[in-house]
Design an enzyme around this catalytic site. Sequence first.
Site, PDB file in Angstrom:
ATOM      1  N   HIS A   1       0.846  -1.201   0.000  1.00 58.18           N
ATOM      2  CA  HIS A   1       0.000   0.000   0.000  1.00 58.18           C
ATOM      3  C   HIS A   1       0.885   1.258   0.000  1.00 58.18           C
ATOM      4  O   HIS A   1       0.625   2.213  -0.729  1.00 58.18           O
ATOM      5  CB  HIS A   1      -0.891   0.046   1.255  1.00 58.18           C
ATOM      6  CG  HIS A   1      -1.931  -1.028   1.343  1.00 58.18           C
ATOM      7  ND1 HIS A   1      -2.106  -1.794   2.464  1.00 58.18           N
ATOM      8  CD2 HIS A   1      -2.861  -1.454   0.446  1.00 58.18           C
ATOM      9  CE1 HIS A   1      -3.106  -2.646   2.266  1.00 58.18           C
ATOM     10  NE2 HIS A   1      -3.580  -2.473   1.051  1.00 58.18           N
TER      11      HIS A   1
ATOM     12  N   LYS B   1     -15.651  -7.475   4.122  1.00 56.40           N
ATOM     13  CA  LYS B   1     -14.538  -7.734   5.039  1.00 56.40           C
ATOM     14  C   LYS B   1     -14.906  -7.175   6.418  1.00 56.40           C
ATOM     15  O   LYS B   1     -14.174  -6.353   6.984  1.00 56.40           O
ATOM     16  CB  LYS B   1     -13.265  -7.064   4.531  1.00 56.40           C
ATOM     17  CG  LYS B   1     -12.804  -7.549   3.162  1.00 56.40           C
ATOM     18  CD  LYS B   1     -11.541  -6.802   2.734  1.00 56.40           C
ATOM     19  CE  LYS B   1     -11.052  -7.265   1.369  1.00 56.40           C
ATOM     20  NZ  LYS B   1      -9.891  -6.470   0.890  1.00 56.40           N
TER      21      LYS B   1
ATOM     22  N   ARG C   1      -2.521  -6.185  -8.345  1.00 61.78           N
ATOM     23  CA  ARG C   1      -1.451  -7.157  -8.107  1.00 61.78           C
ATOM     24  C   ARG C   1      -1.472  -8.279  -9.137  1.00 61.78           C
ATOM     25  O   ARG C   1      -0.462  -8.681  -9.661  1.00 61.78           O
ATOM     26  CB  ARG C   1      -1.589  -7.770  -6.700  1.00 61.78           C
ATOM     27  CG  ARG C   1      -1.168  -6.834  -5.613  1.00 61.78           C
ATOM     28  CD  ARG C   1      -1.691  -7.281  -4.287  1.00 61.78           C
ATOM     29  NE  ARG C   1      -3.139  -7.212  -4.271  1.00 61.78           N
ATOM     30  CZ  ARG C   1      -3.884  -7.449  -3.215  1.00 61.78           C
ATOM     31  NH1 ARG C   1      -3.323  -7.823  -2.084  1.00 61.78           N
ATOM     32  NH2 ARG C   1      -5.185  -7.339  -3.273  1.00 61.78           N
TER      33      ARG C   1
ATOM     34  N   SER D   1      -2.904  -7.724   2.985  1.00 60.29           N
ATOM     35  CA  SER D   1      -3.148  -7.516   4.424  1.00 60.29           C
ATOM     36  C   SER D   1      -3.549  -8.832   5.082  1.00 60.29           C
ATOM     37  O   SER D   1      -3.164  -9.108   6.219  1.00 60.29           O
ATOM     38  CB  SER D   1      -4.276  -6.494   4.622  1.00 60.29           C
ATOM     39  OG  SER D   1      -3.903  -5.238   4.136  1.00 60.29           O
TER      40      SER D   1
HETATM   41  P1  ADP Z   1     -10.041  -3.328  -0.367  1.00 63.94           P
HETATM   42  O1  ADP Z   1     -10.786  -3.980   0.742  1.00 63.94           O
HETATM   43  O2  ADP Z   1     -10.683  -2.081  -0.864  1.00 63.94           O
HETATM   44  O3  ADP Z   1      -9.612  -4.236  -1.476  1.00 63.94           O
HETATM   45  P2  ADP Z   1      -7.295  -3.322   0.530  1.00 63.94           P
HETATM   46  O4  ADP Z   1      -6.793  -2.630   1.736  1.00 63.94           O
HETATM   47  O5  ADP Z   1      -7.207  -4.817   0.494  1.00 63.94           O
HETATM   48  O6  ADP Z   1      -8.745  -2.775   0.358  1.00 63.94           O
HETATM   49  O7  ADP Z   1      -6.559  -2.768  -0.757  1.00 63.94           O
HETATM   50  C1  ADP Z   1      -6.660  -1.413  -1.121  1.00 63.94           C
HETATM   51  C2  ADP Z   1      -6.105  -1.237  -2.519  1.00 63.94           C
HETATM   52  O8  ADP Z   1      -4.715  -1.514  -2.490  1.00 63.94           O
HETATM   53  C3  ADP Z   1      -6.684  -2.196  -3.559  1.00 63.94           C
HETATM   54  O9  ADP Z   1      -6.716  -1.515  -4.806  1.00 63.94           O
HETATM   55  C4  ADP Z   1      -5.688  -3.325  -3.615  1.00 63.94           C
HETATM   56  O10 ADP Z   1      -5.694  -3.976  -4.868  1.00 63.94           O
HETATM   57  C5  ADP Z   1      -4.404  -2.536  -3.402  1.00 63.94           C
HETATM   58  N1  ADP Z   1      -3.345  -3.350  -2.831  1.00 63.94           N
HETATM   59  C6  ADP Z   1      -3.412  -4.213  -1.798  1.00 63.94           C
HETATM   60  N2  ADP Z   1      -2.220  -4.793  -1.552  1.00 63.94           N
HETATM   61  C7  ADP Z   1      -1.365  -4.280  -2.478  1.00 63.94           C
HETATM   62  C8  ADP Z   1       0.011  -4.497  -2.794  1.00 63.94           C
HETATM   63  N3  ADP Z   1       0.747  -5.390  -2.134  1.00 63.94           N
HETATM   64  N4  ADP Z   1       0.566  -3.788  -3.815  1.00 63.94           N
HETATM   65  C9  ADP Z   1      -0.194  -2.913  -4.520  1.00 63.94           C
HETATM   66  N5  ADP Z   1      -1.497  -2.674  -4.284  1.00 63.94           N
HETATM   67  C10 ADP Z   1      -2.083  -3.336  -3.290  1.00 63.94           C
END
Ligand code: ADP
Length: 167
Positions: free
Chosen positions: A17, A41, A91, A129
């Site tokens: 992130h 979630k 990803r 996460s």
């Molecule tokens: P959500 O519940 O909205 O998917 P996340 O916190 O899982 O929220 O992810 C937020 C954003 O960050 C999403 O667009 C996800 O694809 C992106 N994301 C999550 N992990 C990574 C990572 N390791 N590298 C790049 N982008 C990521």
Amino acid sequence: MSIAIYPGSFDPVTRGHLDIIKRAAAVFDRVVVCVMVNAAKADTLFTLEERRTLLELVTADMKTVTVDTYSGLLTEYARLYEKPVIIRGLRAITDFDYEFQISLVNKKLNPDVETLFLIAGGSYTYLSSSAVRELGRFGAGLGCFVPDAVARAIYGKFSRDAVPEHI
Ligand code: ADP
């Protein structure tokens, strides 16, 4: 002034992130990271406020980045800003399927909003996460996945008195 909104659950924020936030900050005048409630979630490890606090901590040195929370629809939140661009990270092809659909729905709900996808940094494509939470549960070292403050917060959630030497 160009504004990007980077929405997500951030349960918790990972180095993947952070990579997206830094790269968005290099392109936009201002980046608002918005910690959201994702109904799919619901069973989060960190509360909305905890997730916000961790994000504020790890972005403290980025002057054009602010953190906010919102529990409604992203397209409604976007109305608070003038011509914001929604940033999402991609990803793998599995992310694409989901993001493709959501971005089209968002466009329908609020035609003024554009979504911009940033491809995950090469060393973070595997990072999520949920994996970090699972590793933390078993006391694994988290240093290459999350900043130290986040690792400590995760260990705190699992009441581990012994934080691994190399977090
Ligand atoms: P959500 O519940 O909205 O998917 P996340 O916190 O899982 O929220 O992810 C937020 C954003 O960050 C999403 O667009 C996800 O694809 C992106 N994301 C999550 N992990 C990574 C990572 N390791 N590298 C790049 N982008 C990521």
